[in-house]
Design a protein around this motif. Structure first.
Motif, PDB file in Angstrom:
ATOM      1  N   TYR A 167      19.851   5.282 -52.076  1.00  0.00           N
ATOM      2  CA  TYR A 167      21.103   5.997 -51.861  1.00  0.00           C
ATOM      3  C   TYR A 167      21.963   5.156 -50.927  1.00  0.00           C
ATOM      4  N   PHE A 168      23.226   4.966 -51.292  1.00  0.00           N
ATOM      5  CA  PHE A 168      24.157   4.154 -50.512  1.00  0.00           C
ATOM      6  C   PHE A 168      25.249   5.048 -49.948  1.00  0.00           C
ATOM      7  N   ALA A 169      25.130   5.405 -48.674  1.00  0.00           N
ATOM      8  CA  ALA A 169      26.104   6.281 -48.026  1.00  0.00           C
ATOM      9  C   ALA A 169      27.407   5.528 -47.791  1.00  0.00           C
ATOM     10  N   PRO A 170      28.529   6.236 -47.804  1.00  0.00           N
ATOM     11  CA  PRO A 170      29.825   5.587 -47.574  1.00  0.00           C
ATOM     12  C   PRO A 170      29.942   4.895 -46.209  1.00  0.00           C
ATOM     13  N   ASP A 171      29.130   5.317 -45.222  1.00  0.00           N
ATOM     14  CA  ASP A 171      29.216   4.735 -43.873  1.00  0.00           C
ATOM     15  C   ASP A 171      28.406   3.451 -43.712  1.00  0.00           C
ATOM     16  N   GLY A 172      27.822   2.912 -44.797  1.00  0.00           N
ATOM     17  CA  GLY A 172      27.071   1.669 -44.711  1.00  0.00           C
ATOM     18  C   GLY A 172      25.573   1.847 -44.563  1.00  0.00           C
ATOM     19  N   VAL A 173      25.103   3.085 -44.502  1.00  0.00           N
ATOM     20  CA  VAL A 173      23.668   3.343 -44.414  1.00  0.00           C
ATOM     21  C   VAL A 173      23.084   3.302 -45.826  1.00  0.00           C
ATOM     22  N   ALA A 174      21.950   2.639 -45.957  1.00  0.00           N
ATOM     23  CA  ALA A 174      21.217   2.590 -47.222  1.00  0.00           C
ATOM     24  C   ALA A 174      19.847   3.221 -46.990  1.00  0.00           C
ATOM     25  N   LYS A 175      19.471   4.136 -47.857  1.00  0.00           N
ATOM     26  CA  LYS A 175      18.154   4.773 -47.763  1.00  0.00           C
ATOM     27  C   LYS A 175      17.439   4.544 -49.083  1.00  0.00           C
ATOM     28  N   ASN A 176      16.145   4.281 -48.988  1.00  0.00           N
ATOM     29  CA  ASN A 176      15.386   4.062 -50.213  1.00  0.00           C
ATOM     30  C   ASN A 176      14.037   4.753 -50.165  1.00  0.00           C
ATOM     31  N   LYS A 177      13.431   4.822 -51.329  1.00  0.00           N
ATOM     32  CA  LYS A 177      12.062   5.295 -51.460  1.00  0.00           C
ATOM     33  C   LYS A 177      11.421   4.406 -52.520  1.00  0.00           C
ATOM     34  N   ILE A 178      10.419   3.634 -52.099  1.00  0.00           N
ATOM     35  CA  ILE A 178       9.702   2.729 -52.994  1.00  0.00           C
ATOM     36  C   ILE A 178       8.297   3.289 -53.179  1.00  0.00           C
ATOM     37  N   ASP A 179       7.985   3.677 -54.401  1.00  0.00           N
ATOM     38  CA  ASP A 179       6.707   4.334 -54.696  1.00  0.00           C
ATOM     39  C   ASP A 179       6.395   5.446 -53.695  1.00  0.00           C
ATOM     40  N   GLY A 180       7.409   6.240 -53.349  1.00  0.00           N
ATOM     41  CA  GLY A 180       7.243   7.391 -52.476  1.00  0.00           C
ATOM     42  C   GLY A 180       7.365   7.103 -50.998  1.00  0.00           C
ATOM     43  N   LYS A 181       7.415   5.832 -50.595  1.00  0.00           N
ATOM     44  CA  LYS A 181       7.500   5.472 -49.179  1.00  0.00           C
ATOM     45  C   LYS A 181       8.970   5.299 -48.788  1.00  0.00           C
ATOM     46  N   PRO A 182       9.475   6.112 -47.830  1.00  0.00           N
ATOM     47  CA  PRO A 182      10.893   6.033 -47.459  1.00  0.00           C
ATOM     48  C   PRO A 182      11.196   4.842 -46.552  1.00  0.00           C
ATOM     49  N   GLY A 183      12.432   4.378 -46.633  1.00  0.00           N
ATOM     50  CA  GLY A 183      12.923   3.308 -45.777  1.00  0.00           C
ATOM     51  C   GLY A 183      14.402   3.504 -45.506  1.00  0.00           C
ATOM     52  N   GLU A 184      14.910   2.842 -44.486  1.00  0.00           N
ATOM     53  CA  GLU A 184      16.326   2.940 -44.154  1.00  0.00           C
ATOM     54  C   GLU A 184      16.832   1.600 -43.673  1.00  0.00           C
ATOM     55  N   GLY A 185      18.079   1.313 -44.007  1.00  0.00           N
ATOM     56  CA  GLY A 185      18.708   0.073 -43.592  1.00  0.00           C
ATOM     57  C   GLY A 185      20.206   0.199 -43.690  1.00  0.00           C
ATOM     58  N   GLU A 186      20.842  -0.909 -44.039  1.00  0.00           N
ATOM     59  CA  GLU A 186      22.299  -0.886 -44.157  1.00  0.00           C
ATOM     60  C   GLU A 186      22.734  -1.749 -45.328  1.00  0.00           C
ATOM     61  N   TRP A 187      23.924  -1.453 -45.830  1.00  0.00           N
ATOM     62  CA  TRP A 187      24.512  -2.266 -46.885  1.00  0.00           C
ATOM     63  C   TRP A 187      25.854  -2.790 -46.391  1.00  0.00           C
ATOM     64  N   THR A 188      26.217  -3.965 -46.884  1.00  0.00           N
ATOM     65  CA  THR A 188      27.525  -4.551 -46.591  1.00  0.00           C
ATOM     66  C   THR A 188      28.028  -5.231 -47.853  1.00  0.00           C
ATOM     67  N   LEU A 189      29.321  -5.369 -47.940  1.00  0.00           N
ATOM     68  CA  LEU A 189      29.921  -6.141 -49.021  1.00  0.00           C
ATOM     69  C   LEU A 189      30.248  -7.519 -48.478  1.00  0.00           C
ATOM     70  N   ARG A 190      29.893  -8.532 -49.242  1.00  0.00           N
ATOM     71  CA  ARG A 190      30.218  -9.916 -48.885  1.00  0.00           C
ATOM     72  C   ARG A 190      30.850 -10.538 -50.115  1.00  0.00           C
ATOM     73  N   GLY A 191      32.156 -10.585 -50.112  1.00  0.00           N
ATOM     74  CA  GLY A 191      32.873 -11.057 -51.289  1.00  0.00           C
ATOM     75  C   GLY A 191      32.677 -10.075 -52.422  1.00  0.00           C
ATOM     76  N   ASP A 192      32.173 -10.554 -53.555  1.00  0.00           N
ATOM     77  CA  ASP A 192      31.953  -9.674 -54.698  1.00  0.00           C
ATOM     78  C   ASP A 192      30.482  -9.268 -54.827  1.00  0.00           C
ATOM     79  N   LYS A 193      29.721  -9.430 -53.736  1.00  0.00           N
ATOM     80  CA  LYS A 193      28.298  -9.075 -53.743  1.00  0.00           C
ATOM     81  C   LYS A 193      28.023  -7.959 -52.747  1.00  0.00           C
ATOM     82  N   VAL A 194      26.982  -7.184 -53.036  1.00  0.00           N
ATOM     83  CA  VAL A 194      26.496  -6.195 -52.084  1.00  0.00           C
ATOM     84  C   VAL A 194      25.206  -6.752 -51.482  1.00  0.00           C
ATOM     85  N   CYS A 195      25.071  -6.585 -50.172  1.00  0.00           N
ATOM     86  CA  CYS A 195      23.888  -7.069 -49.469  1.00  0.00           C
ATOM     87  C   CYS A 195      23.210  -5.894 -48.787  1.00  0.00           C
ATOM     88  N   THR A 196      21.895  -5.851 -48.875  1.00  0.00           N
ATOM     89  CA  THR A 196      21.127  -4.798 -48.223  1.00  0.00           C
ATOM     90  C   THR A 196      20.157  -5.421 -47.244  1.00  0.00           C
TER      91      THR A 196
END
Length: 142
Positions: free
Chosen positions: A55-84
């Motif tokens: 899930y990519f929140a509008p405020d730059g927070v990124a949350k994930n769940k990989i095989d049921g294990k939750p994680g949190e980080g951030e996303w940014t735009l760099r040119g025409d790419k998204v970085c997590t």
């Protein structure tokens, strides 16, 4: 009378089958593609085949769940790419510069993106593409 009804029914069925349900919209890339993703959830597989939800929140927070294990980080735009950059990605790596933000570009994973309909294609820097389905909002309540 019956043959006229059958002919009419056959004509209607032919028209229904021959008409596409909806026209596929053209793919969009870069910032335009990201607008379709931010505030929404994507589901798919990791490069190793594990179930992935992000899930990519509008405020730059990124949350994930990989095989049921939750994680949190951030996303940014760099040119025409998204970085997590997920905090749990860094746990297994030794980082001698933990107090120095200058290495943060190297820690983030960056992807070119393309959206067509509800399909998001992320392409990593090595050119490997993965396809995800876009779900509206925070569909998995991450």
């Amino acid at each position: 009378m019956i043959s006229r009804s059958l002919l009419l029914a056959a004509t209607v069925m032919t028209a229904i089958v021959a008409t596409p349900v909806f026209a596929q919209s053209p793919a969009v890339t870069g910032l335009e593609a990201w607008k379709a993703v931010v505030g929404n959830t994507i589901v798919g597989k990791t490069p190793t085949g594990e179930a992935s939800v992000e899930y990519f929140a509008p405020d730059g927070v990124a949350k994930n769940k990989i095989d049921g294990k939750p994680g949190e980080g951030e996303w940014t735009l760099r040119g025409d790419k998204v970085c997590t950059d997920y905090a749990d990605d860094d746990e297994d790596e030794e980082d001698d510069e933990s107090d120095d933000d200058s290495g943060s570009d190297e820690e983030a994973d960056c992807y070119a993106l393309s959206v067509q309909g509800d399909a998001l294609t992320l392409t990593d820097e090595a050119g490997k593409a993965r396809v995800f389905k876009i779900l509206p909002g925070n569909a998995e309540k991450l």
